[in-house]
Design a protein around this motif. Structure first.
Motif, mmCIF file in Angstrom:
data_model
loop_
_atom_site.group_PDB
_atom_site.id
_atom_site.type_symbol
_atom_site.label_atom_id
_atom_site.label_comp_id
_atom_site.label_asym_id
_atom_site.label_seq_id
_atom_site.Cartn_x
_atom_site.Cartn_y
_atom_site.Cartn_z
ATOM 1 N N GLY A 127 9.895 8.207 8.999
ATOM 2 C CA GLY A 127 8.643 8.901 8.684
ATOM 3 C C GLY A 127 8.459 10.270 9.304
ATOM 4 N N VAL A 128 9.526 10.839 9.872
ATOM 5 C CA VAL A 128 9.387 12.136 10.544
ATOM 6 C C VAL A 128 8.952 13.249 9.571
ATOM 7 C CG1 VAL A 128 10.644 13.929 11.843
ATOM 8 C CG2 VAL A 128 10.985 11.513 12.391
ATOM 9 N N ALA A 129 9.334 13.115 8.303
ATOM 10 C CA ALA A 129 8.994 14.164 7.323
ATOM 11 C C ALA A 129 7.559 14.034 6.799
ATOM 12 C CB ALA A 129 9.982 14.122 6.157
ATOM 13 N N GLU A 130 6.928 12.918 7.061
ATOM 14 C CA GLU A 130 5.584 12.690 6.511
ATOM 15 C C GLU A 130 4.569 13.708 7.038
ATOM 16 O OE1 GLU A 130 4.630 8.536 7.177
ATOM 17 O OE2 GLU A 130 6.395 7.989 5.973
ATOM 18 N N GLY A 131 3.814 14.268 6.127
ATOM 19 C CA GLY A 131 2.765 15.214 6.517
ATOM 20 C C GLY A 131 3.285 16.599 6.862
ATOM 21 N N VAL A 132 4.602 16.788 6.797
ATOM 22 C CA VAL A 132 5.178 18.098 7.104
ATOM 23 C C VAL A 132 5.241 18.918 5.811
ATOM 24 C CG1 VAL A 132 7.206 19.310 8.018
ATOM 25 C CG2 VAL A 132 6.523 17.103 8.989
ATOM 26 N N ALA A 133 4.786 20.162 5.871
ATOM 27 C CA ALA A 133 4.734 20.994 4.658
ATOM 28 C C ALA A 133 6.055 21.716 4.413
ATOM 29 C CB ALA A 133 3.596 22.002 4.765
ATOM 30 N N SER A 134 6.699 22.144 5.493
ATOM 31 C CA SER A 134 8.009 22.804 5.346
ATOM 32 C C SER A 134 8.771 22.656 6.652
ATOM 33 C CB SER A 134 7.844 24.287 4.985
ATOM 34 O OG SER A 134 7.144 24.964 6.006
ATOM 35 N N ILE A 135 10.081 22.782 6.570
ATOM 36 C CA ILE A 135 10.906 22.551 7.768
ATOM 37 C C ILE A 135 12.070 23.540 7.824
ATOM 38 C CG2 ILE A 135 12.358 20.772 6.647
ATOM 39 C CD1 ILE A 135 12.109 19.239 9.449
ATOM 40 N N GLN A 137 17.018 15.808 16.941
ATOM 41 C CA GLN A 137 17.681 14.750 16.182
ATOM 42 C C GLN A 137 19.054 14.371 16.738
ATOM 43 O OE1 GLN A 137 18.815 15.598 11.926
ATOM 44 N NE2 GLN A 137 20.616 14.540 12.743
ATOM 45 N N PRO A 138 19.331 13.080 16.892
ATOM 46 C CA PRO A 138 20.686 12.664 17.265
ATOM 47 C C PRO A 138 21.578 12.538 16.024
ATOM 48 C CG PRO A 138 19.238 10.759 17.228
ATOM 49 C CD PRO A 138 18.402 11.945 16.805
ATOM 50 N N ALA A 139 22.848 12.308 16.249
ATOM 51 C CA ALA A 139 23.780 11.867 15.194
ATOM 52 C C ALA A 139 23.830 12.755 13.961
ATOM 53 C CB ALA A 139 23.459 10.431 14.782
ATOM 54 N N GLU A 140 24.052 14.044 14.175
ATOM 55 C CA GLU A 140 24.300 14.906 13.000
ATOM 56 C C GLU A 140 25.753 14.797 12.561
ATOM 57 O OE1 GLU A 140 25.418 17.633 10.306
ATOM 58 O OE2 GLU A 140 26.197 17.909 12.322
ATOM 59 N N GLU A 141 26.644 14.633 13.554
ATOM 60 C CA GLU A 141 28.085 14.649 13.273
ATOM 61 C C GLU A 141 28.568 13.322 12.704
ATOM 62 O OE1 GLU A 141 29.761 17.290 13.366
ATOM 63 O OE2 GLU A 141 28.808 18.644 14.796
ATOM 64 N N GLY A 142 28.103 13.000 11.527
ATOM 65 C CA GLY A 142 28.640 11.820 10.856
ATOM 66 C C GLY A 142 27.753 10.595 10.880
ATOM 67 N N VAL A 195 12.785 7.965 18.502
ATOM 68 C CA VAL A 195 12.817 8.155 17.053
ATOM 69 C C VAL A 195 14.290 8.226 16.638
ATOM 70 C CG1 VAL A 195 11.972 9.567 15.137
ATOM 71 C CG2 VAL A 195 10.714 9.533 17.304
ATOM 72 N N ALA A 196 14.682 7.439 15.640
ATOM 73 C CA ALA A 196 16.102 7.353 15.263
ATOM 74 C C ALA A 196 16.927 7.088 16.540
ATOM 75 C CB ALA A 196 16.582 8.614 14.541
#
Ligand code: NI
Length: 397
Positions: A160-168, A144-149, A61-62
């Motif tokens: 689509g990772v956020a799909e169906g997720v109510a809160s994070i 998750q990879p690649a936070e630093e820029g 994913v990503a």
């Protein structure tokens, strides 16, 4: 379930059950830091650590991210996301730790090794049968990879990772905040971070004959100074904004006036309207100065990470859970946001959720070659993530 009572002893349970594993995983990741989206080995370590757990696993994913899903004991609750970042920084480590980076010029200087192992610890905790049966919904563990820029968070949302997720929810280890203290706030907690490059054009010539040139170095010097007046003179003084020129480059020899100069920098804002307005004013000012000195300027502006904006209810829930776990005095409501940035913002543009700082006390700052922390924080962070999932899954979907 009453959080303060029901989660009593959770930190101890995590420490006794998985403390050593979490620390070992953190050290393993620390030794072999990877940058950006290239977190292949880190993802492998995560997968190995999650092996055998009752999780549905999605890889790639990503690029090199991992999403693991746990169905709780009750199937009617909402899906709660927990996210950790996995990437390191291009810094040469100077901690002298026995498990220091073995990769030259790469280091986990932002604690993402800790975040990743805390999330693994939360997964192990929640997968235990007696905990899982208290979980009324589903939990998505997002590595998750690649936070630093690199904007890995954006790519994950696009995939689509956020799909169906109510809160994070996500944690970040935080130097300067007392050890074991969680801090967050409703609304903006981190700034929008944008990047710019200014190309100054003049005409070059002999260092002894400036009148025959348009000196790009002199123009650049004036532009750097004038850019500071954008924040000082054009932004409402009570509105947070930062404009930093972090790079300046020109010239090849002491006696040559160069034809071009280059400035690079970052702009941080909290207000979206101000964020949109910044590049226009910067270009007008840079151009005006450059043209007044017989040159020209061109601005290349990249909108990068948006504001990390916490949902008010999610932030409140995080503080309540942290108070239940750590004690009332170790759950702190923040006043001002940080002007740092965080690509968890991309998830929070899609979903309600909260980004929470977890104090590691008075240690060397994030993104410094000596950043190190007391690993005792890892069991506490894992417990906090697990507790957030348990409590958020009780909310109506
Ligand atoms: Ni970070």
């Amino acid at each position: 379930m009453d959080v303060a009572r029901g989660l009593e002893g959770l930190i101890e349970e995590v420490r006794e059950g998985f403390g050593e594993e979490i620390v070992a995983l953190r050290r393993d990741i620390h030794r072999e830091p990877e940058l950006g989206f290239d977190t292949e080995k880190t993802a492998e370590k995560v997968l190995a650590a999650l092996d055998g757990l009752p999780l549905e696993i999605e890889t790639g994913v990503a690029h090199n991210g991992v999403v693991a899903t746990l169905m709780g004991g009750g199937d009617d609750g909402p899906t709660v996301g927990l996210r950790a970042d996995m990437d390191a920084l291009p810094i040469h480590e100077e901690t002298g730790l026995p498990f220091a980076s073995e990769a030259d010029g790469k280091m986990h200087a932002c604690g993402h090794d800790g975040h990743t192992s805390m999330l693994v610890g939360a997964a192990k905790t929640l997968c235990q049968e007696h905990v899982r049966e208290r979980l009324s919904g589903t939990v998505k563990f997002v590595f998750q990879p690649a936070e630093e820029g690199g904007g890995g968070g954006r790519v994950m949302v696009e995939e689509g990772v956020a799909e169906g997720v109510a809160s994070i929810f996500a944690l970040h280890l935080w130097p300067g905040l007392p050890f074991g203290t969680a801090a967050t706030k409703a609304g903006p907690i981190m700034a929008a971070a944008d990047a710019f490059e200014l190309k100054i054009k003049g005409s070059g010539g002999h260092g002894a004959m400036p009148h025959l040139t348009a000196d790009a170095v002199a123009i650049a010097a004036h532009v750097v100074t004038a850019l500071q007046t954008v924040v000082a003179r054009e932004v409402d003084p009570v509105e947070p904004a930062v404009l930093t020129v972090g790079e300046i480059g020109a010239g090849t020899a002491f006696n040559i006036i160069p034809e071009t100069a280059r400035l690079g920098g970052t702009v941080r804002t909290i207000n979206d309207e101000l964020r949109e307005r910044m590049p226009g004013r910067m270009e007008e000012i840079a151009r005006g100065i450059a043209r007044g000195m017989r040159g020209d300027a061109e601005l290349d502006y990249r909108f990068s990470y948006p504001v990390t904006r916490n949902d008010a209810d999610a932030a409140k829930l995080a503080l309540k859970v942290a108070a239940g776990l750590f004690g009332e005095d170790r759950a702190v409501e923040l006043g001002d946001p940080s002007m740092g940035a965080e690509d968890f913002a991309f998830f929070l543009e899609e979903l309600p959720g909260a980004y929470v700082w977890l104090g590691v006390g008075d240690v060397s700052g994030l993104h410094t070659p000596k950043f190190a922390f007391d690993e005792e924080i890892l069991s506490r962070g894992a417990a906090l993530l697990a507790a957030l999932a348990l409590e958020a899954s009780q909310q109506s979907s």
